[in-house]
Motif scaffolding. Structure first.
Motif, mmCIF file in Angstrom:
data_model
loop_
_atom_site.group_PDB
_atom_site.id
_atom_site.type_symbol
_atom_site.label_atom_id
_atom_site.label_comp_id
_atom_site.label_asym_id
_atom_site.label_seq_id
_atom_site.Cartn_x
_atom_site.Cartn_y
_atom_site.Cartn_z
ATOM 1 N N ASN A 1 0.826 -1.205 0.000
ATOM 2 C CA ASN A 1 0.000 0.000 0.000
ATOM 3 C C ASN A 1 0.868 1.265 0.000
ATOM 4 O O ASN A 1 0.542 2.256 0.634
ATOM 5 N N ILE A 2 1.977 1.241 -0.723
ATOM 6 C CA ILE A 2 2.965 2.313 -0.728
ATOM 7 C C ILE A 2 2.778 3.207 -1.947
ATOM 8 O O ILE A 2 2.554 2.717 -3.060
ATOM 9 N N GLY A 3 2.915 4.505 -1.750
ATOM 10 C CA GLY A 3 2.857 5.460 -2.852
ATOM 11 C C GLY A 3 1.605 5.308 -3.686
ATOM 12 O O GLY A 3 0.490 5.202 -3.160
ATOM 13 N N ALA A 4 1.772 5.260 -4.998
ATOM 14 C CA ALA A 4 0.629 5.165 -5.914
ATOM 15 C C ALA A 4 0.192 3.734 -6.191
ATOM 16 O O ALA A 4 -0.762 3.523 -6.939
ATOM 17 N N ILE A 5 0.861 2.752 -5.594
ATOM 18 C CA ILE A 5 0.502 1.364 -5.886
ATOM 19 C C ILE A 5 -0.991 1.106 -5.652
ATOM 20 O O ILE A 5 -1.649 0.503 -6.507
ATOM 21 N N PRO A 6 -1.583 1.588 -4.544
ATOM 22 C CA PRO A 6 -3.024 1.360 -4.367
ATOM 23 C C PRO A 6 -3.899 2.088 -5.394
ATOM 24 O O PRO A 6 -5.075 1.775 -5.531
ATOM 25 N N GLU A 7 -3.326 3.052 -6.103
ATOM 26 C CA GLU A 7 -4.089 3.713 -7.169
ATOM 27 C C GLU A 7 -4.176 2.828 -8.407
ATOM 28 O O GLU A 7 -5.093 2.965 -9.204
ATOM 29 N N TRP A 8 -3.222 1.908 -8.570
ATOM 30 C CA TRP A 8 -3.214 1.003 -9.717
ATOM 31 C C TRP A 8 -3.913 -0.317 -9.398
ATOM 32 O O TRP A 8 -4.500 -0.926 -10.271
ATOM 33 N N ILE A 9 -3.774 -0.759 -8.147
ATOM 34 C CA ILE A 9 -4.322 -2.062 -7.758
ATOM 35 C C ILE A 9 -5.590 -1.855 -6.935
ATOM 36 O O ILE A 9 -5.564 -1.192 -5.907
#
Length: 156
Positions: free
Chosen positions: A111-119
């Motif tokens: 759940n780091i940086g923009a990763i949750p924006e992609w997943i």
């Protein structure tokens, strides 16, 4: 995928591969990285030898390691993969997730940086929750970088 191997979660992926092998699971891991580690990488323990035991796992039978590949080869590997893992400790954008999604390859990422924006958890992948700071970065990275070279906080 990623040159900053430990920062991008490569150590966790190697340990996952070891555990899968020990459990007899038919999991094969492909790693693409120049293995940049240690001093100069913000999340890493400065002394690169800290990672020696884990780096030996690059040679276990269910791990294939590639130093660098042309982007087309990376895309071909993603097409043939069931999922990609990016348990990153610090990441702004994690474009490798986007590359994976472009091949319909789901991701397991932190759940780091923009990763949750992609997943989207439980839709196109899964999110691993880590303790994060106000900038959506792993809370432990500043302390990790300031550790003595002799301290080992993540034992195998």
């Amino acid at each position: 995928m990623g040159s900053h191997f430990a920062r991008k979660g490569g150590i966790a992926v190697l340990r996952f591969a070891k555990k899968a092998l020990q459990e007899g699971l038919p999991i094969k891991v492909k790693i693409i990285s120049s293995l940049r580690l240690g001093d100069g990488v913000p999340t890493d323990v400065r002394d690169k030898s800290y990672y020696d035991r884990d780096l030996k796992l690059l040679d276990i039978e269910n791990v294939s390691y590639y130093n660098q590949l042309p982007n087309q080869k990376v895309i071909e590997l993603l097409h043939r993969s069931h999922f990609q893992i990016i348990p990153s400790l610090q990441d702004i954008a994690a474009f490798s997730v986007v590359e994976g999604l472009s091949t319909a390859t789901p991701s397991i990422g932190s759940n780091i940086g923009a990763i949750p924006e992609w997943i989207t958890d439980n839709s196109n992948g899964y999110i691993i929750d880590l303790p994060v700071d106000e900038n959506q970065m792993w809370k432990g990275w500043k302390e990790q970088n300031q550790l003595s070279d002799k301290v080992h906080i993540f034992e195998n």
